[in-house]
Design a protein around this motif. Sequence first.
Motif, PDB file in Angstrom:
ATOM      1  N   GLY A 148       0.819  -1.214   0.000  1.00 21.25           N
ATOM      2  CA  GLY A 148       0.000   0.000   0.000  1.00 21.25           C
ATOM      3  C   GLY A 148       0.850   1.261   0.000  1.00 21.25           C
ATOM      4  O   GLY A 148       0.584   2.206  -0.746  1.00 21.25           O
ATOM      5  N   VAL A 149       1.885   1.276   0.814  1.00 19.63           N
ATOM      6  CA  VAL A 149       2.791   2.430   0.846  1.00 19.63           C
ATOM      7  C   VAL A 149       3.529   2.554  -0.482  1.00 19.63           C
ATOM      8  O   VAL A 149       3.668   3.655  -1.030  1.00 19.63           O
ATOM      9  CB  VAL A 149       3.779   2.309   2.035  1.00 19.63           C
ATOM     10  CG1 VAL A 149       4.882   3.344   1.929  1.00 19.63           C
ATOM     11  CG2 VAL A 149       3.042   2.441   3.345  1.00 19.63           C
ATOM     12  N   PHE A 150       3.985   1.431  -1.021  1.00 23.58           N
ATOM     13  CA  PHE A 150       4.676   1.448  -2.314  1.00 23.58           C
ATOM     14  C   PHE A 150       3.759   1.975  -3.423  1.00 23.58           C
ATOM     15  O   PHE A 150       4.176   2.803  -4.243  1.00 23.58           O
ATOM     16  CB  PHE A 150       5.174   0.044  -2.669  1.00 23.58           C
ATOM     17  CG  PHE A 150       5.827  -0.047  -4.010  1.00 23.58           C
ATOM     18  CD1 PHE A 150       7.099   0.457  -4.211  1.00 23.58           C
ATOM     19  CD2 PHE A 150       5.166  -0.626  -5.081  1.00 23.58           C
ATOM     20  CE1 PHE A 150       7.700   0.387  -5.456  1.00 23.58           C
ATOM     21  CE2 PHE A 150       5.749  -0.706  -6.322  1.00 23.58           C
ATOM     22  CZ  PHE A 150       7.024  -0.200  -6.508  1.00 23.58           C
ATOM     23  N   ALA A 151       2.504   1.520  -3.442  1.00 21.39           N
ATOM     24  CA  ALA A 151       1.557   1.983  -4.467  1.00 21.39           C
ATOM     25  C   ALA A 151       1.270   3.477  -4.314  1.00 21.39           C
ATOM     26  O   ALA A 151       1.186   4.212  -5.308  1.00 21.39           O
ATOM     27  CB  ALA A 151       0.262   1.185  -4.380  1.00 21.39           C
ATOM     28  N   ALA A 152       1.141   3.948  -3.084  1.00 20.84           N
ATOM     29  CA  ALA A 152       0.876   5.373  -2.855  1.00 20.84           C
ATOM     30  C   ALA A 152       2.039   6.233  -3.328  1.00 20.84           C
ATOM     31  O   ALA A 152       1.839   7.260  -3.995  1.00 20.84           O
ATOM     32  CB  ALA A 152       0.592   5.621  -1.379  1.00 20.84           C
ATOM     33  N   VAL A 153       3.264   5.808  -3.002  1.00 17.05           N
ATOM     34  CA  VAL A 153       4.442   6.581  -3.422  1.00 17.05           C
ATOM     35  C   VAL A 153       4.590   6.537  -4.931  1.00 17.05           C
ATOM     36  O   VAL A 153       4.881   7.561  -5.573  1.00 17.05           O
ATOM     37  CB  VAL A 153       5.711   6.046  -2.712  1.00 17.05           C
ATOM     38  CG1 VAL A 153       6.969   6.636  -3.306  1.00 17.05           C
ATOM     39  CG2 VAL A 153       5.633   6.337  -1.229  1.00 17.05           C
ATOM     40  N   LEU A 199       2.214   6.106  -7.269  1.00 14.65           N
ATOM     41  CA  LEU A 199       1.196   6.953  -7.892  1.00 14.65           C
ATOM     42  C   LEU A 199       1.509   8.428  -7.710  1.00 14.65           C
ATOM     43  O   LEU A 199       1.322   9.237  -8.621  1.00 14.65           O
ATOM     44  CB  LEU A 199      -0.185   6.634  -7.318  1.00 14.65           C
ATOM     45  CG  LEU A 199      -0.843   5.375  -7.865  1.00 14.65           C
ATOM     46  CD1 LEU A 199      -2.123   5.085  -7.084  1.00 14.65           C
ATOM     47  CD2 LEU A 199      -1.152   5.530  -9.336  1.00 14.65           C
ATOM     48  N   SER A 200       1.971   8.795  -6.529  1.00 17.99           N
ATOM     49  CA  SER A 200       2.324  10.191  -6.278  1.00 17.99           C
ATOM     50  C   SER A 200       3.435  10.653  -7.205  1.00 17.99           C
ATOM     51  O   SER A 200       3.348  11.735  -7.816  1.00 17.99           O
ATOM     52  CB  SER A 200       2.748  10.361  -4.826  1.00 17.99           C
ATOM     53  OG  SER A 200       3.193  11.671  -4.601  1.00 17.99           O
ATOM     54  N   LEU A 201       4.481   9.846  -7.329  1.00 13.40           N
ATOM     55  CA  LEU A 201       5.582  10.209  -8.224  1.00 13.40           C
ATOM     56  C   LEU A 201       5.123  10.263  -9.679  1.00 13.40           C
ATOM     57  O   LEU A 201       5.523  11.148 -10.436  1.00 13.40           O
ATOM     58  CB  LEU A 201       6.734   9.220  -8.068  1.00 13.40           C
ATOM     59  CG  LEU A 201       7.496   9.299  -6.751  1.00 13.40           C
ATOM     60  CD1 LEU A 201       8.509   8.168  -6.664  1.00 13.40           C
ATOM     61  CD2 LEU A 201       8.177  10.641  -6.608  1.00 13.40           C
ATOM     62  N   PHE A 202       4.286   9.309 -10.079  1.00 13.66           N
ATOM     63  CA  PHE A 202       3.780   9.286 -11.455  1.00 13.66           C
ATOM     64  C   PHE A 202       2.997  10.558 -11.769  1.00 13.66           C
ATOM     65  O   PHE A 202       3.209  11.189 -12.803  1.00 13.66           O
ATOM     66  CB  PHE A 202       2.899   8.052 -11.667  1.00 13.66           C
ATOM     67  CG  PHE A 202       2.203   8.025 -12.991  1.00 13.66           C
ATOM     68  CD1 PHE A 202       2.908   7.742 -14.149  1.00 13.66           C
ATOM     69  CD2 PHE A 202       0.845   8.282 -13.079  1.00 13.66           C
ATOM     70  CE1 PHE A 202       2.263   7.715 -15.380  1.00 13.66           C
ATOM     71  CE2 PHE A 202       0.202   8.265 -14.297  1.00 13.66           C
ATOM     72  CZ  PHE A 202       0.912   7.977 -15.452  1.00 13.66           C
ATOM     73  N   PHE A 203       2.090  10.944 -10.871  1.00 20.15           N
ATOM     74  CA  PHE A 203       1.295  12.143 -11.124  1.00 20.15           C
ATOM     75  C   PHE A 203       2.149  13.408 -11.092  1.00 20.15           C
ATOM     76  O   PHE A 203       1.974  14.308 -11.921  1.00 20.15           O
ATOM     77  CB  PHE A 203       0.143  12.253 -10.130  1.00 20.15           C
ATOM     78  CG  PHE A 203      -0.962  11.276 -10.389  1.00 20.15           C
ATOM     79  CD1 PHE A 203      -1.506  11.139 -11.647  1.00 20.15           C
ATOM     80  CD2 PHE A 203      -1.445  10.483  -9.374  1.00 20.15           C
ATOM     81  CE1 PHE A 203      -2.521  10.241 -11.896  1.00 20.15           C
ATOM     82  CE2 PHE A 203      -2.461   9.582  -9.600  1.00 20.15           C
ATOM     83  CZ  PHE A 203      -3.002   9.461 -10.866  1.00 20.15           C
ATOM     84  N   ASN A 204       3.073  13.494 -10.148  1.00 18.38           N
ATOM     85  CA  ASN A 204       3.910  14.695 -10.063  1.00 18.38           C
ATOM     86  C   ASN A 204       4.834  14.833 -11.267  1.00 18.38           C
ATOM     87  O   ASN A 204       4.951  15.914 -11.849  1.00 18.38           O
ATOM     88  CB  ASN A 204       4.736  14.678  -8.778  1.00 18.38           C
ATOM     89  CG  ASN A 204       3.885  14.965  -7.561  1.00 18.38           C
ATOM     90  OD1 ASN A 204       2.860  15.622  -7.654  1.00 18.38           O
ATOM     91  ND2 ASN A 204       4.300  14.446  -6.437  1.00 18.38           N
TER      92      ASN A 204
END
Length: 80
Positions: free
Chosen positions: A27-32, A34-39
């Motif tokens: 879950g933490v890996f997916a959140a990070v 996705l955040s990096l992908f969007f940014n």
Amino acid sequence: MSIQLIKQKSSVSHIGNVCFYLGIALGVFAAVTLSLFFNYGRELFRFLFSALRNLVELNAEKKQFFTISMPRCLAVWVRI
């Protein structure tokens, strides 16, 4: 005031410690990720659009027209 859950008793022991910690880590890996992908996607779009922004060159007459008429159009829309 207590919250009523559908499953009355939930515990880590039902799914196991390995699955629990694996779920937390994924879950933490997916959140990070996705955040990096969007940014970085946003930065890529900003770079591309800034590199392509001067495709239309306006002459002096058109610049004067847009300089004068756009504030008037905005004033009309704001009053409505």
